[in-house]
Design an enzyme around this catalytic site. Structure first.
Site, PDB file in Angstrom:
ATOM      1  N   LYS A 113     -15.174 -45.907 -20.114  1.00 41.67           N
ATOM      2  CA  LYS A 113     -14.365 -44.686 -20.151  1.00 41.67           C
ATOM      3  C   LYS A 113     -12.952 -45.076 -20.574  1.00 41.67           C
ATOM      4  CE  LYS A 113     -12.808 -40.709 -17.503  1.00 41.67           C
ATOM      5  NZ  LYS A 113     -13.000 -39.866 -16.321  1.00 41.67           N
ATOM      6  N   ASP A 166     -11.519 -33.067  -8.996  1.00 44.64           N
ATOM      7  CA  ASP A 166     -12.343 -32.318  -9.954  1.00 44.64           C
ATOM      8  C   ASP A 166     -13.802 -32.313  -9.498  1.00 44.64           C
ATOM      9  OD1 ASP A 166     -12.840 -30.825 -12.245  1.00 44.64           O
ATOM     10  OD2 ASP A 166     -12.923 -32.561 -13.574  1.00 44.64           O
TER      11      ASP A 166
HETATM   12  N1  LIG Z   1     -20.950 -44.071 -14.743  1.00 44.74           N
HETATM   13  C1  LIG Z   1     -21.558 -43.112 -15.432  1.00 44.74           C
HETATM   14  N2  LIG Z   1     -22.911 -43.097 -15.526  1.00 44.74           N
HETATM   15  C2  LIG Z   1     -23.529 -42.130 -16.232  1.00 44.74           C
HETATM   16  N3  LIG Z   1     -22.913 -41.124 -16.867  1.00 44.74           N
HETATM   17  C3  LIG Z   1     -21.564 -41.082 -16.811  1.00 44.74           C
HETATM   18  C4  LIG Z   1     -20.817 -42.061 -16.098  1.00 44.74           C
HETATM   19  N4  LIG Z   1     -19.509 -41.790 -16.237  1.00 44.74           N
HETATM   20  C5  LIG Z   1     -19.438 -40.681 -16.995  1.00 44.74           C
HETATM   21  N5  LIG Z   1     -20.678 -40.250 -17.349  1.00 44.74           N
HETATM   22  C6  LIG Z   1     -20.991 -39.086 -18.186  1.00 44.74           C
HETATM   23  O1  LIG Z   1     -19.914 -38.822 -19.061  1.00 44.74           O
HETATM   24  C7  LIG Z   1     -19.348 -37.546 -18.792  1.00 44.74           C
HETATM   25  C8  LIG Z   1     -17.824 -37.624 -18.912  1.00 44.74           C
HETATM   26  O2  LIG Z   1     -17.294 -38.578 -18.013  1.00 44.74           O
HETATM   27  P1  LIG Z   1     -16.155 -38.189 -17.005  1.00 44.74           P
HETATM   28  O3  LIG Z   1     -15.826 -39.391 -16.197  1.00 44.74           O
HETATM   29  O4  LIG Z   1     -16.575 -36.962 -16.249  1.00 44.74           O
HETATM   30  O5  LIG Z   1     -14.958 -37.912 -18.000  1.00 44.74           O
HETATM   31  P2  LIG Z   1     -14.008 -36.667 -18.225  1.00 44.74           P
HETATM   32  O6  LIG Z   1     -12.753 -36.986 -17.472  1.00 44.74           O
HETATM   33  O7  LIG Z   1     -13.832 -36.662 -19.686  1.00 44.74           O
HETATM   34  O8  LIG Z   1     -14.688 -35.434 -17.679  1.00 44.74           O
HETATM   35  C9  LIG Z   1     -19.817 -37.183 -17.385  1.00 44.74           C
HETATM   36  O9  LIG Z   1     -19.897 -35.803 -17.169  1.00 44.74           O
HETATM   37  C10 LIG Z   1     -21.186 -37.853 -17.340  1.00 44.74           C
HETATM   38  O10 LIG Z   1     -22.152 -37.032 -17.939  1.00 44.74           O
HETATM   39 MG   LIG Z   2     -15.813 -35.047 -15.990  1.00 47.27          MG
END
Ligand SMILES: Nc1ncnc2c1ncn2[C@@H]1O[C@H](COP(=O)(O)OP(=O)(O)O)[C@@H](O)[C@H]1O
Ligand SMILES: [Mg+2]
Length: 172
Positions: free
Chosen positions: A3, A92
């Protein structure tokens, strides 16, 4: 999963760099503090403050909104209560930022998280979830949210929630 935080072009680059670095660091800290609080979160593998990137375990699962039922709503309340007992505000809590994997609820996306002891901040955290539940189904949302609060198990949060709702907004 990696991320990263991409630069915001409307900010002065030097300031943008500092903000993204701080948020990245804070998100990684919240992720590991949440784990310490007994909540399941992805394992943190690496934090790269130069790239503003967090590398973490990929959770194989589905979003809570796809599988939520009475039992999961109740359990969700218990998990949120663990976070709040450690003064972690997720920031969130939506049914997309909670994954269901291997029979467990897994919290992701602490990108808007912070620390606070204030009951009011905890109530706002819960109200974000209520709003997210309502986007699935309005009437079911009320039932699920009641179950979340039952699972949360701290009646004193109810006053704070009602205060905020009666003011008609979530921020102060
Ligand atoms: N550790 C993880 N394992 C699996 N899917 C993930 C993980 N981290 C994020 N995702 C997927 O990526 C999407 C976006 O990540 P997120 O951390 O929610 O970022 P944002 O701040 O952009 O919402 C999540 O809704 C999920 O579907
Ligand atoms: Mg998110």
């Amino acid at each position: 999963v990696i991320k990263d935080r991409i630069p915001k072009g409307y900010r002065i680059p030097e300031i943008d760099n500092k903000i993204r670095k701080a948020r990245c660091k804070e998100e990684a800290k919240l992720l590991s503090d949440a784990k310490r609080a007994g909540v399941k979160t992805p394992v943190l593998y690496d934090v790269n403050l130069e790239d503003k990137a967090i590398t973490m375990e990929e959770i194989e699962g589905v979003m809570l909104k796809e599988v939520i039922d009475d039992d999961l709503a109740f359990r969700l309340g218990g998990e949120i209560s663990k976070l709040h007992s450690s003064d972690i505000i997720h920031g969130d809590i939506t049914t997309s930022n909670i994954l269901f994997s291997d029979g467990k609820l897994v919290f992701i996306d602490f990108g808007l998280g912070r620390y606070s002891q204030l009951k009011e901040d905890k109530a706002v955290d819960l109200l974000v979830l209520k709003k997210s539940l309502q986007s699935i189904d309005y009437n079911l949302a009320l039932r699920y949210f009641d179950l979340v609060l039952k699972g949360y198990g701290d009646e004193s949060i109810l006053n704070a929630i009602h205060d905020i709702e009666s003011r008609g907004r979530y921020t102060h």
